[in-house]
Design an enzyme around this catalytic site. Structure first.
Site, PDB file in Angstrom:
ATOM      1  N   ARG A   1       1.866 -10.932   5.761  1.00 25.16           N
ATOM      2  CA  ARG A   1       3.225 -10.985   5.751  1.00 25.16           C
ATOM      3  C   ARG A   1       3.902 -10.515   7.110  1.00 25.16           C
ATOM      4  O   ARG A   1       4.953 -10.548   7.420  1.00 25.16           O
ATOM      5  CB  ARG A   1       3.727 -10.115   4.722  1.00 25.16           C
ATOM      6  CG  ARG A   1       3.512 -10.396   3.132  1.00 25.16           C
ATOM      7  CD  ARG A   1       4.221  -9.952   2.072  1.00 25.16           C
ATOM      8  NE  ARG A   1       3.486 -10.223   0.913  1.00 25.16           N
ATOM      9  CZ  ARG A   1       4.148 -10.002  -0.194  1.00 25.16           C
ATOM     10  NH1 ARG A   1       5.247  -8.743  -0.151  1.00 25.16           N
ATOM     11  NH2 ARG A   1       3.646 -10.357  -1.445  1.00 25.16           N
TER      12      ARG A   1
ATOM     13  N   HIS B   1      -4.851 -14.791   9.045  1.00 21.65           N
ATOM     14  CA  HIS B   1      -4.033 -13.603   8.911  1.00 21.65           C
ATOM     15  C   HIS B   1      -4.821 -12.595   9.532  1.00 21.65           C
ATOM     16  O   HIS B   1      -4.270 -11.437   9.567  1.00 21.65           O
ATOM     17  CB  HIS B   1      -3.856 -13.473   7.649  1.00 21.65           C
ATOM     18  CG  HIS B   1      -2.933 -14.331   7.017  1.00 21.65           C
ATOM     19  ND1 HIS B   1      -1.585 -14.763   7.369  1.00 21.65           N
ATOM     20  CD2 HIS B   1      -3.126 -15.374   5.874  1.00 21.65           C
ATOM     21  CE1 HIS B   1      -0.917 -15.657   6.859  1.00 21.65           C
ATOM     22  NE2 HIS B   1      -1.839 -15.839   5.910  1.00 21.65           N
TER      23      HIS B   1
ATOM     24  N   PRO C   1       0.871  -1.228  -0.007  1.00 21.17           N
ATOM     25  CA  PRO C   1      -0.115   0.139   0.009  1.00 21.17           C
ATOM     26  C   PRO C   1       0.932   1.321  -0.079  1.00 21.17           C
ATOM     27  O   PRO C   1       1.798   1.175   0.884  1.00 21.17           O
ATOM     28  CB  PRO C   1      -0.769  -0.232   1.026  1.00 21.17           C
ATOM     29  CG  PRO C   1      -0.898  -1.623   1.681  1.00 21.17           C
ATOM     30  CD  PRO C   1       0.513  -2.211   1.015  1.00 21.17           C
ATOM     31  N   GLU C   2       0.535   2.093  -1.001  1.00 19.95           N
ATOM     32  CA  GLU C   2       1.371   3.557  -0.911  1.00 19.95           C
ATOM     33  C   GLU C   2       0.491   4.524  -0.398  1.00 19.95           C
ATOM     34  O   GLU C   2      -0.815   4.415   0.021  1.00 19.95           O
ATOM     35  CB  GLU C   2       1.625   3.625  -2.473  1.00 19.95           C
ATOM     36  CG  GLU C   2       2.781   2.846  -2.873  1.00 19.95           C
ATOM     37  CD  GLU C   2       3.429   2.870  -4.209  1.00 19.95           C
ATOM     38  OE1 GLU C   2       3.201   4.073  -4.842  1.00 19.95           O
ATOM     39  OE2 GLU C   2       4.107   2.094  -4.753  1.00 19.95           O
TER      40      GLU C   2
END
Length: 272
Positions: free
Chosen positions: A111, A91, A2-3
């Site tokens: 992650r 997750h 994500p930016e």
């Protein structure tokens, strides 16, 4: 990963459903993210009303009278609402529950490179944020600032504008796109680019980021916004992910190189 547009989209997607609600419970199933979730988060935040949300670079600040919850989505994190009592998946690491019941805010991160932190100080002075450059969509980010910081710098312009000490939030996708729009070759040395061309680049960075936010970000792999919907800016990409495909302007094949270990796609004809 994500930016800035994806983080801004997430903030906007969750803000209206958070402000004014009081945290009743924080269920931490996996505390080991990029940094351990601090022990004081639960004791300090439970019972606090959420006043507002702000963003600094790729960090989201959830503000209460007692302190600020700092959230970074890392490479694969996301925040979204689930109906009360929805069982977590593997997750889904943290749930924020509220005194009025209703939907819970859930943090998921396959992650685990993201972060959930807590501070009772001014959050912008936190070690992770204090060094950050100006926001790219602010008036502070202008050609004078970029030109002064670029003087004498022997670093590729793409790497330069991705440096969060220069300007925050210009990640790989949007650096590729802004440089294409500005007609600047990504491996040109930052210190060798004229002020006039840097002025165009500043304008292009602002235009590209604003358009990406309007489209809800770019969904390439893991990202969905706070409303659970994907971003649609991928359909607007001119160069990123389009190596060897025809340039949208001149139709010549786009080239791909590596800069700072990042895929960099550009048009050798349109960008000089």
């Amino acid at each position: 990963m994500p930016e800035l547009p994806e983080v801004e989209t997430t903030l906007r997607g969750i803000e209206s459903n958070l402000v004014g609600r009081t945290v009743s419970k924080i269920d931490i199933r996996q505390p080991k993210l990029r940094w351990p979730i601090p022990d004081e988060l639960t004791s300090d935040m439970v019972g606090q009303e959420i006043i507002n949300l702000t963003r600094r670079g790729k960090y989201i600040g959830v503000h209460t009278a007692k302190g600020t919850l700092i959230i970074h989505l890392g490479m694969s994190g996301s925040l979204y609402f689930v109906p009360e009592g929805t069982p977590p998946l593997f997750h889904d690491h943290v749930d924020f529950q509220f005194s009025d019941n209703g939907n819970w805010l859930r943090y998921t991160d396959p992650r685990r490179f993201g972060a959930i932190l807590w501070t009772t100080e001014n959050w912008t002075t936190h070690d992770l944020l204090s060094h950050l450059g100006p926001e790219p969509l602010s008036d502070e980010f202008d050609v004078e600032l970029l030109h002064n910081k670029a003087k004498g710098r022997k670093v590729p312009i793409k790497t330069f504008i991705m440096d969060s000490k220069v300007v925050v939030g210009v990640g790989n996708i949007y650096a590729n796109e802004a440089l294409f729009k500005a007609g600047i070759k990504p491996n040109r040395m930052a210190g060798n680019i004229s002020k006039a061309r840097l002025k165009v680049l500043v304008e292009c960075i602002k235009v590209v980021l604003a358009a990406a936010i309007e489209q809800g970000g770019t969904t390439l792999k893991d990202f969905v916004g706070g409303d659970g919907k994907p971003g649609y800016f991928k359909q607007e990409l001119s160069v990123y992910g389009r190596a060897d495909k025809p340039c949208v302007s001149c139709e010549r094949p786009l080239k791909e190189i590596r800069l700072a270990q990042r895929s960099t796609v550009y048009c050798s004809h349109c960008q000089t």
